[in-house]
Design an enzyme around this catalytic site. Structure first.
Site, mmCIF file in Angstrom:
data_model
loop_
_atom_site.group_PDB
_atom_site.id
_atom_site.type_symbol
_atom_site.label_atom_id
_atom_site.label_comp_id
_atom_site.label_asym_id
_atom_site.label_seq_id
_atom_site.Cartn_x
_atom_site.Cartn_y
_atom_site.Cartn_z
ATOM 1 N N ARG A 120 0.818 -1.210 0.000
ATOM 2 C CA ARG A 120 0.000 0.000 0.000
ATOM 3 C C ARG A 120 0.849 1.257 0.000
ATOM 4 O O ARG A 120 0.513 2.244 -0.616
ATOM 5 C CB ARG A 120 -0.917 -0.012 1.221
ATOM 6 C CG ARG A 120 -1.703 1.274 1.407
ATOM 7 C CD ARG A 120 -2.468 1.275 2.704
ATOM 8 N NE ARG A 120 -3.461 0.228 2.756
ATOM 9 C CZ ARG A 120 -3.859 -0.370 3.885
ATOM 10 N NH1 ARG A 120 -3.346 -0.016 5.038
ATOM 11 N NH2 ARG A 120 -4.773 -1.306 3.848
ATOM 12 N N TYR A 121 1.931 1.220 0.761
ATOM 13 C CA TYR A 121 2.801 2.389 0.909
ATOM 14 C C TYR A 121 4.003 2.226 -0.023
ATOM 15 O O TYR A 121 4.356 1.104 -0.397
ATOM 16 C CB TYR A 121 3.281 2.486 2.350
ATOM 17 C CG TYR A 121 2.196 2.763 3.369
ATOM 18 C CD1 TYR A 121 1.603 4.009 3.472
ATOM 19 C CD2 TYR A 121 1.793 1.764 4.253
ATOM 20 C CE1 TYR A 121 0.633 4.268 4.435
ATOM 21 C CE2 TYR A 121 0.820 2.018 5.219
ATOM 22 C CZ TYR A 121 0.249 3.266 5.309
ATOM 23 O OH TYR A 121 -0.704 3.504 6.261
ATOM 24 N N ARG A 124 7.197 0.024 1.833
ATOM 25 C CA ARG A 124 7.059 -1.092 2.766
ATOM 26 C C ARG A 124 5.853 -1.958 2.425
ATOM 27 O O ARG A 124 4.896 -1.477 1.825
ATOM 28 C CB ARG A 124 6.977 -0.600 4.211
ATOM 29 C CG ARG A 124 5.871 0.414 4.490
ATOM 30 C CD ARG A 124 6.299 1.283 5.679
ATOM 31 N NE ARG A 124 5.256 2.151 6.175
ATOM 32 C CZ ARG A 124 4.941 3.325 5.632
ATOM 33 N NH1 ARG A 124 5.542 3.739 4.537
ATOM 34 N NH2 ARG A 124 4.004 4.067 6.187
ATOM 35 N N CYS A 133 -4.106 -17.790 14.470
ATOM 36 C CA CYS A 133 -3.648 -17.085 15.662
ATOM 37 C C CYS A 133 -3.792 -18.011 16.874
ATOM 38 O O CYS A 133 -4.520 -18.997 16.818
ATOM 39 C CB CYS A 133 -4.480 -15.834 15.913
ATOM 40 S SG CYS A 133 -4.240 -14.543 14.680
ATOM 41 N N CYS A 137 -9.403 -12.457 18.207
ATOM 42 C CA CYS A 137 -9.991 -11.206 18.680
ATOM 43 C C CYS A 137 -11.292 -11.013 17.913
ATOM 44 O O CYS A 137 -11.305 -11.080 16.681
ATOM 45 C CB CYS A 137 -9.073 -10.027 18.379
ATOM 46 S SG CYS A 137 -7.348 -10.265 18.851
ATOM 47 N N CYS A 140 -11.462 -8.673 14.813
ATOM 48 C CA CYS A 140 -10.338 -8.826 13.882
ATOM 49 C C CYS A 140 -10.639 -8.188 12.524
ATOM 50 O O CYS A 140 -11.642 -8.500 11.889
ATOM 51 C CB CYS A 140 -10.017 -10.301 13.685
ATOM 52 S SG CYS A 140 -8.677 -10.568 12.500
ATOM 53 N N ARG A 142 -9.136 -8.757 9.883
ATOM 54 C CA ARG A 142 -8.967 -9.759 8.825
ATOM 55 C C ARG A 142 -9.802 -11.001 9.089
ATOM 56 O O ARG A 142 -9.414 -12.107 8.713
ATOM 57 C CB ARG A 142 -7.494 -10.131 8.692
ATOM 58 C CG ARG A 142 -6.806 -9.284 7.668
ATOM 59 C CD ARG A 142 -5.328 -9.488 7.530
ATOM 60 N NE ARG A 142 -4.751 -8.159 7.522
ATOM 61 C CZ ARG A 142 -3.835 -7.729 8.360
ATOM 62 N NH1 ARG A 142 -3.316 -8.534 9.247
ATOM 63 N NH2 ARG A 142 -3.414 -6.485 8.274
ATOM 64 N N ASP A 301 -11.582 -0.619 13.083
ATOM 65 C CA ASP A 301 -11.928 -0.665 11.657
ATOM 66 C C ASP A 301 -13.406 -0.997 11.482
ATOM 67 O O ASP A 301 -14.018 -1.629 12.344
ATOM 68 C CB ASP A 301 -11.080 -1.728 10.941
ATOM 69 C CG ASP A 301 -9.622 -1.309 10.835
ATOM 70 O OD1 ASP A 301 -9.337 -0.096 10.901
ATOM 71 O OD2 ASP A 301 -8.769 -2.213 10.699
ATOM 72 N N ASP A 338 -7.311 3.847 10.221
ATOM 73 C CA ASP A 338 -6.850 3.195 8.998
ATOM 74 C C ASP A 338 -7.967 3.452 7.979
ATOM 75 O O ASP A 338 -9.069 2.909 8.101
ATOM 76 C CB ASP A 338 -6.624 1.697 9.245
ATOM 77 C CG ASP A 338 -5.577 1.119 8.305
ATOM 78 O OD1 ASP A 338 -5.367 1.710 7.216
ATOM 79 O OD2 ASP A 338 -4.981 0.080 8.637
ATOM 80 N N LYS A 345 -2.953 4.597 7.185
ATOM 81 C CA LYS A 345 -3.181 5.113 8.539
ATOM 82 C C LYS A 345 -3.084 6.637 8.556
ATOM 83 O O LYS A 345 -2.091 7.198 8.112
ATOM 84 C CB LYS A 345 -2.162 4.492 9.480
ATOM 85 C CG LYS A 345 -2.315 2.984 9.579
ATOM 86 C CD LYS A 345 -1.205 2.352 10.396
ATOM 87 C CE LYS A 345 -1.293 0.852 10.392
ATOM 88 N NZ LYS A 345 -0.799 0.242 9.130
HETATM 89 C C1 LIG Z 1 0.045 -0.704 9.001
HETATM 90 C C2 LIG Z 1 0.572 -1.061 7.708
HETATM 91 C C3 LIG Z 1 1.910 -0.857 7.402
HETATM 92 C C4 LIG Z 1 2.886 -0.262 8.381
HETATM 93 O O1 LIG Z 1 2.544 1.061 8.685
HETATM 94 P P1 LIG Z 1 3.468 1.935 9.646
HETATM 95 O O2 LIG Z 1 2.702 3.216 9.826
HETATM 96 O O3 LIG Z 1 4.772 2.120 8.945
HETATM 97 O O4 LIG Z 1 3.623 1.181 10.924
HETATM 98 C C5 LIG Z 1 2.338 -1.204 6.157
HETATM 99 N N1 LIG Z 1 1.504 -1.716 5.223
HETATM 100 C C6 LIG Z 1 0.196 -1.892 5.483
HETATM 101 C C7 LIG Z 1 -0.683 -2.435 4.414
HETATM 102 C C8 LIG Z 1 -0.314 -1.581 6.732
HETATM 103 O O5 LIG Z 1 -1.604 -1.791 7.002
#
Ligand SMILES: *Cc1c(COP(=O)(O)O)cnc(C)c1O
Length: 395
Positions: A120-121, A124, A133, A137, A140, A142, A301, A338, A345
């Site tokens: 998404r980002y 990362r 798990c 929870c 959850c 997911r 969420d 989120d 986020k």
């Molecule tokens: C939460 C999340 C991250 C990590 O987010 P940070 O703000 O860097 O902790 C990375 N990818 C996805 C899809 C996420 O939901």
């Protein structure tokens, strides 16, 4: 307020399972094998409310029930509103669908280039390495794929995720999640971490896990050795209430810390669990005592069937306001939403800026007092007397 005495009330012991040999109790495989997974088992140990009874009937095709004996002991069986109970025992409200609730509330499916990998980002990825798990929870995010109760049929293939990461040089940070990655065997986990470590552009590996809370027995010296050898690895645990911070958890966190693993905590804001300042303040203080830095508080969420657990966004803001200035800065997490649909986020903060102009900013402190900070745009040179400077230097 929990707890009255921060140091003496840390829970410890085998509780309902006092008759079980210590070796079994402390063995994580025993804890998994003896999980409470059915209404009939729950009823052996406690009286379920009508809402819970009905909730259990649905759980088979929504999200499985599983509670480790260790975690079950933390439930106050006399209190229908026990904050631990609300997190893990299903309720009939789970079958309600509030407007805007969804099966994939943060839009993961549309940013999944290969199954189990969410990109998404820019720099990362979120790598879902299992759908299981130690306990589930009820809120959850997911639940569509975790525990395999729905039709999702999640079969993440580790190799295709690894291949994607190897081919995408812009990825420098891999977040392992699931399911719970620490439920993998030592062997599998060591293999996965080694493969990730071997990728030149991966600078940072982290693990999102609730194992230290649900199953602290899993944090063995052997596991710590693996994490230490493949480090630096950062771990985010997930705790919501100070009652979860037991001596066993403290010990597990210490073992991780002493293996060189920085620890953070993520909480989900949950109605009648932790939606007030006193509970949150007690939680974050205990986290610091366990060497865990509060990282995020999530607005719950919009996952299907979670409205009975969803607290108000305003409450989240009030919690942050009730912490900032009133306690250690290290104890204060970032409150986030989120964003539905895959926005990622987004930080949600109390307003501390009262006014900002070209020449000043008026700010409010934690006590509600206003302060002015002048914004200086350009300075006027001050004439120095050369001799004064020389004298100062020679002193
Ligand atoms: C939460 C999340 C991250 C990590 O987010 P940070 O703000 O860097 O902790 C990375 N990818 C996805 C899809 C996420 O939901």
């Amino acid at each position: 307020m929990y707890p009255k005495d921060k140091l003496c009330n840390w829970y410890h012991g085998q509780g309902l399972w006092a008759h079980v040999p210590k070796n079994d109790w402390n063995n994580w495989v025993w804890q998994l094998q003896n999980r409470i997974t059915t209404a009939a088992q729950l009823k052996q140990y406690m009286t379920l409310t009508e809402e819970e009874n009905a909730g259990c009937e649905f759980s088979d095709y929504k999200l499985a029930v599983a509670i480790t004996p260790y975690f079950f002991n933390l439930i106050d069986r006399e209190d229908a509103d026990c904050p631990i109970r609300r997190q893990v025992i299903p309720r009939v409200e789970e079958m309600n669908i509030a407007p805007d609730e969804m099966l994939d509330p943060v839009g993961e499916e549309k940013t999944m280039p290969v199954e189990g990998l969410v990109h998404r980002y820019p720099d990362r990825v979120l790598f879902l390495v299992t759908d299981r798990c130690a306990a589930y929870c009820r809120y959850c995010t997911r639940s569509r794929l975790v525990s395999n109760a729905q039709d999702y049929n999640f079969h993440p293939e580790m190799e295709s995720g690894l291949k994607y990461i190897e081919q995408h040089k812009e990825v420098r940070d891999v977040l392992l999640s699931g399911g719970d990655p620490l439920l993998l065997s030592d062997k599998k986990l060591a293999y996965l971490l080694k493969r990730l470590r071997a990728i030149d552009h991966i600078e940072f590996i982290r693990i999102g896990t609730r194992i230290p809370l649900f199953l602290p027995q899993r944090i063995t010296p052997e596991l710590c050795e693996i994490l230490k050898n493949q480090g630096p690895i950062w771990v985010s645990i997930h705790t919501n209430h100070p009652k979860e911070c037991t001596l066993e958890v403290k010990k597990a966190c210490e073992q991780l810390s002493f293996s060189g693993i920085p620890l953070g905590n993520q909480s989900v804001l949950l109605k009648k669990v932790n939606d007030n300042v006193d509970v949150m303040k007690s939680l974050v203080h205990r986290l610091l005592m366990m060497r865990v830095r509060p990282y995020y508080i999530y607005q719950c969420d919009l996952i299907t069937g979670s409205s009975h657990l969803r607290s108000d966004v305003k409450t989240g803001i009030e919690i942050i306001e009730g912490l900032r200035g009133h306690t250690s800065g290290y104890a204060i997490p970032q409150f986030v939403i989120d964003a539905p649909g895959g926005g990622g986020k987004v930080p949600i903060n109390p307003e501390y800026v009262e006014r900002i102009t070209e020449s000043e900013i008026i700010i409010r402190n934690y006590e509600g007092k206003s302060y002015r900070y002048a914004l200086i745009n350009g300075s006027v040179p001050v004439k120095h007397d050369h001799n004064d400077v020389i004298e100062e230097i020679s002193v």
